[in-house]
Design a protein around this motif. Structure first.
Motif, PDB file in Angstrom:
ATOM      1  N   GLU A   1       0.833  -1.204   0.000  1.00  0.00           N
ATOM      2  CA  GLU A   1       0.000   0.000   0.000  1.00  0.00           C
ATOM      3  C   GLU A   1       0.864   1.249   0.000  1.00  0.00           C
TER       4      GLU A   1
ATOM      5  N   PHE B   1       0.779   8.669  -3.766  1.00  0.00           N
ATOM      6  CA  PHE B   1      -0.272   9.664  -3.513  1.00  0.00           C
ATOM      7  C   PHE B   1       0.310  11.066  -3.524  1.00  0.00           C
TER       8      PHE B   1
ATOM      9  N   ILE C   1     -10.073  10.394  -3.403  1.00  0.00           N
ATOM     10  CA  ILE C   1      -9.223   9.499  -2.610  1.00  0.00           C
ATOM     11  C   ILE C   1      -9.566   9.609  -1.135  1.00  0.00           C
ATOM     12  N   ASP C   2      -9.808  10.840  -0.661  1.00  0.00           N
ATOM     13  CA  ASP C   2     -10.193  11.023   0.749  1.00  0.00           C
ATOM     14  C   ASP C   2     -11.546  10.380   1.019  1.00  0.00           C
TER      15      ASP C   2
ATOM     16  N   LYS D   1      -7.475   5.976   1.462  1.00  0.00           N
ATOM     17  CA  LYS D   1      -6.242   5.490   0.852  1.00  0.00           C
ATOM     18  C   LYS D   1      -6.045   3.993   1.068  1.00  0.00           C
TER      19      LYS D   1
END
Length: 671
Positions: free
Chosen positions: A35, A40, A632-633, A637
């Motif tokens: 991850e 990002f 994304i928020d 994530k």
């Protein structure tokens, strides 16, 4: 210590749970490590993205790479060589190369003389204009062209298209001077258009003329050109200015009282001669020169026949007077009268686009044989310059014809010097030999054109399209029948329109597929392509294969929801609930705001059914839009992964954890 605590505080079956927890913890640790590999980073600035987009749009070949880390003097030298390719190969030129180019140049000059006269007559122009057009343009191309193999000259399709368009506003018989001036003006417009495309690096416009379109257009053009040559074969005086098959055939039979059998016999004889040489070349490729000089031999034999047997007295028409001298200036003959300008611009743009597509495609085809590269934008500039200068020097539309280029390659050309040799030969012909061709029978020119057109009807290519792609075949046939039975511009527009419609369908209905695990491999592929691939219990893995835009967002949403409904039906039947939908965005190169809103709507629908959305490997442009829009928020994530394997391992952990919590809750209730 922590492990012992789990064993002591869990029910008697806790040892099994211990091993399960340890394995899942290890898997989750690997996933969590992966991850952190997902980038990002904050979105790039507007200037950076704009620069990147412009580079990929207009400079995909990165022509500036050769100037990096070079001194200013070297950069200037390379810039001159880049824009004027002759400066790159001429300093390395030697006599060994010249021997090959000399032979090739003389060979294509022998082909250029009869073709130049023939195609000029096809365009209803004075025959001398065809010879002029094989003198100046090859010199210009040798300086600015990037292809070593392309031989420059007039082409049948462009000649007929110019004739068909310009004759609507100016008659070549009633007002030949105005007609000729408009032809020069259309050639000038073509040159400006081609040069602009090259400098603006808009070669993408030429790509809209697909291989299917070109095949059908050339085939249809060949048919109508062959039928129009029946005018010369039968020695007709009255004929139609229209190009479609029905009008041409009607004109031929309507004027059958003008048919002359003498002309037909001579024409068929010349045609048989030409076709026999093509047969020899096909059976023995080393004898290519037999076919190459056949048109010139036909012209010479025709001149001798017409002179000694007084062909005119038997109804066989000849070319007539040809003046000595090289190209006179025609810059003062360009006509920009507003009454004719729309038609002239139309003729210039359409013929310019077709000439570019044909010339660039032919140049690249022969360059591939020697593992070389042809710069399409340089070719556009070279074609544009030679047509601009040609329009100032009594020339009309020129490009790179296939027949002449093939002869040039077979004759052993090594550089563009063969075009210069051809131009010198044409200059000598214009200065000393042009009057000798005045006795050339028109029927001989018709036979030369008809023989050349037979090679443009590519039956094998059409059949190949039918076998491989039916829609490509439809596009090809639209061009073929549109050109043959309506008009050349309408046939071209029909074919291009179908091609654009197909491209829009690809955008509006992008490919989506369901992924399954291929047996004995940790690989996920399309379940339709690999029927034996296994579904992952509790998960639906979908792959999107195109940009997500406003034009296809509704379809994508409906398609995803349909996949989910089908999977839920299977899950209900199999007793395993669907809990995760994994969207592999590896093939999604970009997304707009409508596309992001679509993903948000899909996520809401999933949440209503207690299903979690997972995103896999969004590309840089997609990730930047998702970050900037707070998507994304919204999704979190922790639900964005680098690859399908990582996402599935994480979802498995979540499923096992959820199942264990559910079982523990049931055990507590029972207790």
């Amino acid at each position: 210590m922590y492990t012992n605590y789990i064993v002591l505080t869990n029910p008697p079956g806790s040892l099994v749970f211990l091993f399960l927890s340890l394995s899942l913890s290890l898997s989750m640790g690997t996933v969590m490590e992966s991850e952190h590999l997902v980038n990002f980073a904050p979105p790039r600035g507007f200037a950076t993205t704009l620069k990147s987009d412009l580079k990929e749009t207009f400079f995909p070949d990165d022509p500036f790479q050769q100037f990096r880390n070079e001194k200013p003097a070297v950069c200037v030298k390379k810039a001159l060589q880049f824009f004027v390719p002759i400066l790159e190969w001429l300093p390395k030129y030697n006599f060994r190369l010249f021997r090959y180019d000399l032979l090739a140049g003389i060979t294509i000059a022998s082909l250029a003389i009869p073709q130049g006269i023939s195609y000029a007559k096809l365009a209803n122009l004075p025959p001398i204009i065809g010879l002029y057009s094989s003198f100046v343009p090859p010199l210009i191309y040798a300086v600015f062209g990037s292809s070593k193999h392309l031989a420059v000259g007039t082409v049948a399709a462009g000649s007929l298209l110019l004739q068909a368009t310009i004759s609507k506003v100016a008659s070549p018989t009633d007002d030949p001077a105005l007609y000729l001036h408009l032809i020069f003006t259309a050639t000038f417009i073509t040159g400006i258009f081609q040069t602009a495309l090259g400098f603006l690096r808009l070669g993408i416009l030429v790509d809209f003329l697909s291989h299917s379109t070109i095949t059908g257009f050339m085939g249809g053009t060949a048919i109508i050109i062959c039928l129009q040559q029946l005018k010369g074969f039968f020695g007709l005086t009255h004929f139609t200015n229209k190009t479609d098959v029905i009008s041409v055939m009607h004109a031929i039979f309507k004027n059958r009282n003008e048919w002359k059998w003498e002309s037909a016999v001579v024409g068929v004889s010349f045609l048989c001669l030409l076709q026999s040489t093509r047969y020899v070349r096909k059976r023995k490729p080393k004898l290519f020169w037999v076919s190459a000089i056949a048109p010139m031999v036909t012209v010479l034999l025709g001149c001798l026949f017409a002179y000694f047997f007084h062909a005119e007295d038997h109804g066989i028409k000849i070319v007539g007077e040809l003046k000595k001298g090289i190209n006179p200036s025609s810059i003062n003959l360009l006509n920009f009268d507003s009454k004719y300008l729309p038609t002239v611009i139309k003729a210039g743009l359409v013929t310019g686009l077709i000439a570019l597509a044909e010339g660039i495609a032919i140049g690249r085809s022969f360059a591939i044989l020697t593992n070389e590269n042809v710069d399409g934008n340089k070719e556009m500039i070279a074609f544009g310059f030679m047509n601009i200068v040609g329009s100032f020097t009594s020339c009309y539309l020129t490009t790179g014809p296939f027949s002449k280029t093939a002869v040039n390659v077979n004759a052993g050309c090594k550089t563009a010097m063969s075009n210069i040799v051809m131009a010198v030969c044409m200059a000598l012909t214009l200065l000393f030999l042009a009057p000798l061709f005045r006795y050339t029978p028109l029927v001989a020119l018709s036979a030369i054109i008809m023989s050349a057109m037979f090679g443009l009807i590519d039956y094998e290519a059409a059949y190949h399209l039918f076998k491989v792609d039916k829609f490509d075949f439809v596009i090809c046939m639209a061009a073929f029948f549109g050109v043959a039975f309506i008009s050349m511009d309408v046939g071209l527009m029909l074919s291009v329109g179908l091609g654009l419609m197909r491209a829009l369908l690809y955008v509006a209905r992008p490919a989506t597929c369901k992924l399954g695990k291929v047996s004995n491999r940790n690989t996920f592929r399309d379940t339709e392509q690999y029927p034996g691939s296994a579904n992952v219990p509790g998960m639906l893995v979908l792959q999107l294969g195109s940009p997500i835009y406003f034009a296809n967002s509704t379809y994508i949403r409906e398609r995803i929801l349909r996949w989910i409904r089908e999977e839920q039906a299977i899950s209900d039947y199999g007793g395993c609930n669907l809990e995760h939908v994994l969207l592999d965005l590896t093939g999604v190169s970009s997304i707009d705001m409508t596309g992001i809103e679509t993903l948000i709507e899909v996520r809401r629908s999933l949440q209503a059914n207690e299903i979690q959305m997972v995103i896999i490997n969004p590309r840089i442009k997609v990730m930047e839009k998702m970050i900037a829009s707070k998507f994304i928020d919204t999704i979190g994530k922790e639900y964005v992964f680098l690859c399908v394997d990582d996402a599935i391992e994480a979802c498995r952990f979540s499923l096992h954890k959820s199942k264990h919590n559910h079982d523990s809750a049931e055990d507590s209730i029972v207790a």
